[in-house]
Design an enzyme around this catalytic site. Structure first.
Site, mmCIF file in Angstrom:
data_model
loop_
_atom_site.group_PDB
_atom_site.id
_atom_site.type_symbol
_atom_site.label_atom_id
_atom_site.label_comp_id
_atom_site.label_asym_id
_atom_site.label_seq_id
_atom_site.Cartn_x
_atom_site.Cartn_y
_atom_site.Cartn_z
ATOM 1 N N GLY A 60 7.221 -64.892 -49.744
ATOM 2 C CA GLY A 60 6.276 -63.979 -49.118
ATOM 3 C C GLY A 60 5.391 -63.204 -50.058
ATOM 4 O O GLY A 60 4.328 -62.713 -49.665
ATOM 5 N N PHE A 90 1.251 -69.253 -46.371
ATOM 6 C CA PHE A 90 2.689 -69.114 -46.604
ATOM 7 C C PHE A 90 3.013 -69.419 -48.054
ATOM 8 O O PHE A 90 2.237 -70.056 -48.775
ATOM 9 C CB PHE A 90 3.485 -70.045 -45.672
ATOM 10 N N CYS A 91 4.183 -68.943 -48.486
ATOM 11 C CA CYS A 91 4.684 -69.206 -49.835
ATOM 12 C C CYS A 91 6.211 -69.133 -49.788
ATOM 13 O O CYS A 91 6.794 -69.025 -48.714
ATOM 14 C CB CYS A 91 4.104 -68.223 -50.838
ATOM 15 N N THR A 92 6.862 -69.184 -50.928
ATOM 16 C CA THR A 92 8.323 -69.297 -50.957
ATOM 17 C C THR A 92 9.021 -68.107 -50.313
ATOM 18 O O THR A 92 9.832 -68.263 -49.405
ATOM 19 C CB THR A 92 8.817 -69.460 -52.404
ATOM 20 N N ILE A 129 8.937 -69.043 -46.699
ATOM 21 C CA ILE A 129 9.639 -70.267 -46.311
ATOM 22 C C ILE A 129 11.147 -70.035 -46.262
ATOM 23 O O ILE A 129 11.839 -70.554 -45.382
ATOM 24 C CB ILE A 129 9.310 -71.398 -47.305
#
Length: 300
Positions: free
Chosen positions: A185, A181-183, A210
């Site tokens: 996508g 996951f990341c901020t 997120i």
């Protein structure tokens, strides 16, 4: 009686990206630059051969016009999220032409090969599986503000470091389920493509990142701890994408909690406990003068 001043309107913040082959990125940059200046936008857009990425802010009408322009320009699969900011979140507007819209530094093919997208509920179900390796692909200062329960922190300072971390720490795990996951996508489009390229089979990522998770998932059902670092003046956001409580150290860029701001080594605009020993007295004096000028209104 004088008319009361209308309440200031919040800024609409749009985070967006799409991987798409662009025949003439320079021409698109010129169009976006002219449009953004006319609409009085702030923030940064990155344009490259592989697509577009960025976060910008402006009035609701201005952001709607930008969104319509992008759709009309062929960005029909745009990953797009809006939130609100009470104050101007960026100082100026920039459109940059780069080699990559998010820099991994190794060739991958996110338009052809990416991991399996999971919506927030499916993501929660996957996180409940103890056999899954959950990896936070963000930089260490972002992770510090908040992360998912049980996630592995690679402790990287740049996304460019991620491929080497994979080679060192995930070697031998090709048969396991990997969830990343990341901020918003975009980094996971490349990180999952990288893992599939290296022979991993079961690779997943959180669709919309997120930010989408915090927007959609009630806090009572959330597996997220803390706040989410964002690259604008809000510093962090929480559930419902409400502005968070963190303040950025302008010396080192770390997001600071109220407890960290109470530390004796914290001085606004000058230092915090994370960077106090990394700068000289001469540097601190320069930072102090910069902060004085900012407070006096000579800097923005």
């Amino acid at each position: 009686m004088p008319e009361p001043h209308p309440a200031p309107q919040p800024y609409t913040v749009a985070a967006l990206y799409q991987f798409r082959a662009l025949p003439d990125p320079a021409a698109l940059r010129a169009e976006l630059l002219a449009l953004g200046e006319r609409l009085e936008l702030c923030g940064t857009l990155i344009v490259a051969d592989e697509g577009i990425n960025g976060t910008v802010a402006g009035s609701a009408a201005a952001i709607a016009e930008l969104h319509a322009f992008l759709l009309a320009s062929g960005f029909d699969r745009l990953e797009y999220k809006e939130s609100q900011a009470s104050e101007k979140p960026f100082k100026r507007y920039k459109v940059r032409l780069k080699k990559e819209i998010v820099t991994l530094g190794v060739p991958v093919a996110p338009r052809e090969q990416v991991g399996t997208y999971l919506d927030p509920q499916a993501w929660n179900d996957l996180l409940a599986d103890p056999e899954v390796i959950v990896v936070d692909t963000r930089n260490r200062y972002e992770v510090k503000a908040g992360t998912f329960q049980g996630a592995v922190d690679p402790e990287i300072d740049s996304f460019r470091e991620f491929p080497a971390w994979v080679d060192e720490h995930l070697a031998g795990a090709e048969g396991k389920k990997i969830a990343m996951f990341c901020t918003g996508g975009i980094r996971c489009e490349k990180s999952t493509s990288l893992l599939l390229q290296k022979g991993f089979q079961d690779v997943y990522h959180l669709k919309g990142g997120i930010l989408k998770y915090l927007e959609d998932v009630p806090q009572a059902q959330s597996r997220w701890d803390g706040e989410c670092f964002v690259f604008d003046g809000r510093v962090t956001v929480g559930h419902g994408l409400q502005e968070g409580d963190a303040v950025m150290c302008h010396s080192c860029g770390w997001p600071l909690t109220a407890q960290e701001r109470a530390h004796p080594q914290f001085e606004e605009g000058v230092s915090c406990e994370h960077c106090f020993d990394e700068t000289t007295d001469v540097q601190k004096a320069a930072f102090r003068e910069r902060q004085r000028m900012y407070e006096a209104g000579h800097l923005t």
